[in-house]
Design a protein around this motif. Structure first.
Motif, mmCIF file in Angstrom:
data_model
loop_
_atom_site.group_PDB
_atom_site.id
_atom_site.type_symbol
_atom_site.label_atom_id
_atom_site.label_comp_id
_atom_site.label_asym_id
_atom_site.label_seq_id
_atom_site.Cartn_x
_atom_site.Cartn_y
_atom_site.Cartn_z
ATOM 1 N N UNK A 141 14.161 50.841 69.939
ATOM 2 C CA UNK A 141 12.870 50.682 70.589
ATOM 3 C C UNK A 141 11.712 50.572 69.556
ATOM 4 N N UNK A 142 11.782 51.568 68.832
ATOM 5 C CA UNK A 142 10.743 51.877 67.739
ATOM 6 C C UNK A 142 10.797 50.673 66.607
ATOM 7 N N UNK A 143 11.764 50.169 66.536
ATOM 8 C CA UNK A 143 11.921 48.886 65.473
ATOM 9 C C UNK A 143 10.810 47.862 65.589
ATOM 10 N N UNK A 144 10.204 47.763 64.407
ATOM 11 C CA UNK A 144 9.210 46.808 64.258
ATOM 12 C C UNK A 144 9.715 45.659 63.605
ATOM 13 N N UNK A 145 9.994 44.500 64.065
ATOM 14 C CA UNK A 145 10.456 43.348 63.391
ATOM 15 C C UNK A 145 9.754 42.746 62.408
ATOM 16 N N UNK A 146 8.292 42.585 62.736
ATOM 17 C CA UNK A 146 7.213 42.098 61.838
ATOM 18 C C UNK A 146 7.184 42.803 60.706
ATOM 19 N N UNK A 147 7.037 44.233 60.681
ATOM 20 C CA UNK A 147 7.011 45.136 59.713
ATOM 21 C C UNK A 147 8.197 45.031 58.610
#
Length: 179
Positions: A141-147
């Motif tokens: 859930x914590x994954x930031x695809x944009x980053x």
């Protein structure tokens, strides 16, 4: 004789070996010599010598199979307790995330029951009791695809190593090209 990776004989193979040893015992009782017995049964003389010594010391019981060396070392109650502990999760047992690895389970078995298993043995134990290999179905859930995309476009080109040259190089990495 060397066995294939993963262990010794099957139950059928162990029974066949036992039959050969019992045939040797019949020949011991008949007064045959080790060399004759080895040739007739197509085994080494050293094996026949060992069987004869075991037969002299303990009788026919000395040459009988001792059973599978890989018998489970945990009782049914211990297996049930292990399953309860696995369901509690790795965080409860001091690991920093929620992943059970075979190495962690092996360590847990050692801590709980003071029994030593190899990683492969742990996998066989779990498989025998209905556990299977699992992988998370979703991303964190914590994954930031944009980053992640920004990192791939900006940071990765700066940190990756230089590309290999396109021209042919020397076949020796230690000397310059010699002609």
């Amino acid at each position: 004789m060397r066995y294939a990776q993963g262990g010794g004989l099957t139950d059928a193979g162990r029974a066949a070996r036992e039959r050969v040893r019992l045939q040797a015992v019949e020949r011991f009782e008949g007064g045959q010599r080790n060399r004759e017995i080895a040739a007739a049964l197509r085994v080494s003389e050293r094996s026949v010598e060992r069987w004869r010594r075991q037969w002299r010391e303990r009788g026919e019981a000395g040459v009988l199979s001792k059973g599978s060396p890989g018998r489970p070392r945990l009782s049914d109650a211990q297996i049930a307790r292990l399953e309860r502990e696995l369901e509690r999760g790795p965080l409860v047992h001091g690991w920093g995330d929620q992943r059970w690895t075979l190495a962690r389970i092996t360590t847990l078995i050692g801590r709980l029951f003071h029994v030593s298993y190899t990683v492969e043995g742990t996998w066989l134990l779990l498989k025998r009791h209905g556990w299977s290999w699992q992988q998370p179905a979703r991303r964190a859930i914590e994954r930031d695809d944009a980053a992640v995309e920004v990192w791939k476009k900006e940071t990765w080109p700066r940190v990756r190593g230089p590309r290999r040259r396109v021209t042919a190089g020397s076949s020796s990495r230690t000397k310059p090209v010699s002609r």
